[in-house]
Design an enzyme around this catalytic site. Structure first.
Site, short mmCIF file in Angstrom:
data_model
loop_
_atom_site.label_atom_id
_atom_site.label_comp_id
_atom_site.label_asym_id
_atom_site.label_seq_id
_atom_site.Cartn_x
_atom_site.Cartn_y
_atom_site.Cartn_z
N ASP A 175 -2.09 10.58 -2.68
CA ASP A 175 -2.36 9.54 -3.68
C ASP A 175 -2.52 10.12 -5.07
O ASP A 175 -2.34 9.42 -6.07
CB ASP A 175 -3.59 8.73 -3.28
N GLN A 197 -3.21 2.64 9.45
CA GLN A 197 -1.85 2.70 8.89
C GLN A 197 -0.91 3.54 9.75
O GLN A 197 0.29 3.30 9.78
CB GLN A 197 -1.87 3.28 7.47
N ASN A 205 -5.90 12.21 -0.53
CA ASN A 205 -5.09 11.42 0.40
C ASN A 205 -6.06 10.66 1.32
O ASN A 205 -7.28 10.82 1.25
CB ASN A 205 -4.14 12.30 1.20
N LYS A 206 -5.50 9.85 2.17
CA LYS A 206 -6.29 8.97 3.05
C LYS A 206 -7.41 9.74 3.75
O LYS A 206 -7.23 10.87 4.20
CB LYS A 206 -5.33 8.34 4.07
N ARG A 219 -6.52 -0.63 -7.91
CA ARG A 219 -6.85 0.45 -6.96
C ARG A 219 -6.98 1.74 -7.75
O ARG A 219 -6.07 2.14 -8.46
CB ARG A 219 -5.78 0.58 -5.87
N ARG A 274 0.84 -1.19 0.00
CA ARG A 274 0.00 0.00 0.00
C ARG A 274 0.89 1.25 0.00
O ARG A 274 2.09 1.17 0.20
CB ARG A 274 -0.97 -0.02 1.17
N GLY A 275 0.26 2.40 -0.28
CA GLY A 275 1.03 3.62 -0.47
C GLY A 275 1.23 3.83 -1.96
O GLY A 275 1.64 2.90 -2.68
N ALA A 276 0.92 5.05 -2.42
CA ALA A 276 0.86 5.29 -3.87
C ALA A 276 2.15 4.93 -4.62
O ALA A 276 2.09 4.22 -5.64
CB ALA A 276 0.47 6.76 -4.11
#
Ligand code: MRU
Length: 369
Positions: free
Chosen positions: A245, A204, A255-256, A83, A46-48
């Site tokens: 992201d 996260q 973003n998240k 995603r 995970r993480g762009a």
């Protein structure tokens, strides 16, 4: 911290299954396009930036299995759909595609491998550069703080940063984006402390950011997602810095989920709000944040919390009544007007259409000097 994505002696890419962290470190081999797609879709990675790098390897592995145009197109579509919000995935796939598409099928596998490996190297270098630029910016705040404390005859106070989600090494090939900045400050002897939002629903912050900061020996405190506003009001946060992201052409930032609320609280309390952002996350084809697709994730992430039981086993426990409806948007949009600056590998940039266009024209090597 070592690399999050690496190749073994036989050239097979490997990574860490992040679903076990911080309690279990399980390495996984990515032997096929399907492995890469599943790793992205199931959030083992995970993480762009990391999603982009794994996507690039996914396409390279697909081409090794079948280098025809038809197979290439299918693999591209399949990976791109894994995603939707992080634009780095499509950016990385486009990069591999551009490299291989003009070549005859017999040469495509080698070219795709080269491109995926180059992309990984560049991600690591890019994040190190974000670390330099961000530390330069935040050192000014730290120095102002020390000067004020000195004038008041007070002891030096650490620079207090607040971050949301995880933008550490584990979200990239190496170094991280936000945590590259924090690490660089730490290396330069700046006393830094990080407020870490737990980041529901998948935590996260509590599980990954806190783990990474502990590994690096950097002072940090985990807080629940709603604590940041009060801390800012009390003057206990000098700057907010988050990853992203996708950044739209006008500087709006995806973003998240929860990032937007932090940006609102930061603006209300005159706390600068920075976004650490490789230029690969800037999507000039998306005019503004309203066109960024927001991933709607499984409701089980809301109804259940995953953690370690006292006997050491990992378990998911239900925290929502059986009959309640849940919604789970994975990301939100922070409007450009709430963002102080984007911190990229090419330097800091105002979040505006003109400044972003100028940044993308700037030569990365010159900016880094
Ligand atoms: O859903 P995730 O865990 O992949 O989301 C990650 C984030 O939102 C990060 O903050 C963002 O991708 C930045 S990664 C350097």
């Amino acid at each position: 911290m070592s690399r999050t994505l690496w190749n073994d002696a036989l050239g097979v890419p490997h990574t860490i299954d992040q679903r076990g962290l911080p309690f279990e470190r399980r390495e996984i081999a990515l032997r096929s396009c399907a492995d890469c797609e599943a790793a992205i879709r199931e959030m083992r990675v995970r993480g762009a930036p990391l999603i982009g790098a794994v996507g690039a390897w996914g396409l390279a592995l697909a081409i090794e299995a079948d280098a025809s145009d038809d197979a290439l197109r299918k693999a591209y579509e399949r990976l791109a759909a894994a995603r939707p919000t992080a634009v780095n995935l499509r950016w990385a796939l486009d990069r591999v595609l551009r490299r291989v598409a003009p070549a005859p099928a017999a040469q495509r596998a080698a070219l795709a491998r080269q491109e995926a490996a180059a992309l990984c190297e560049e991600d690591a270098a890019c994040n190190a550069s974000i670390g330099e630029h961000g530390a330069r910016l935040l050192r000014v705040l730290a120095e102002q703080r020390s000067a004020l404390a000195g004038m008041a005859g007070a002891d030096a106070i650490p620079l207090n940063l607040l971050t949301h989600c995880n933008a550490g090494a584990i979200a990239t090939v190496e170094h991280g984006t936000v945590l590259a900045v924090v690490q660089r400050l730490h290396e330069q002897g700046v006393a830094v402390h990080v407020w870490v939002d737990e980041t529901r629903p998948r935590n996260q912050g509590a599980s990954l950011t806190a783990w990474e900061l502990a590994e690096r020996g950097i002072a940090h405190t985990v807080i629940v997602d709603n604590a940041g506003g009060l801390l800012m009001m009390q003057g206990r946060v000098d700057a907010v810095i988050v990853g992203c992201d996708r950044v739209a052409a006008n500087g709006d930032v995806a973003n998240k989920i929860g990032t937007y609320l932090k940006a609102l609280a930061a603006r209300d309390n005159r706390v600068p709000f920075y976004v650490a952002c490789p230029t690969s996350s800037i999507d000039v084809d998306t005019a503004d944040g309203s066109s960024i697709p927001i991933e709607e994730r499984d409701g089980r992430e809301v109804t259940h919390v995953v953690g370690r039981l006292d006997d050491g086993a990992l378990a998911a426990v239900r925290v929502v009544p059986e009959g309640s409806a849940v919604a789970n948007p994975g990301f939100d949009i922070t409007p450009a007007r709430l963002v102080t600056a984007l911190v990229t590998e090419r330097g800091a940039c105002e979040p505006s259409h003109a400044a972003i266009a100028a940044l993308l024209r700037r030569d990365a090597r010159v900016a880094a000097e």
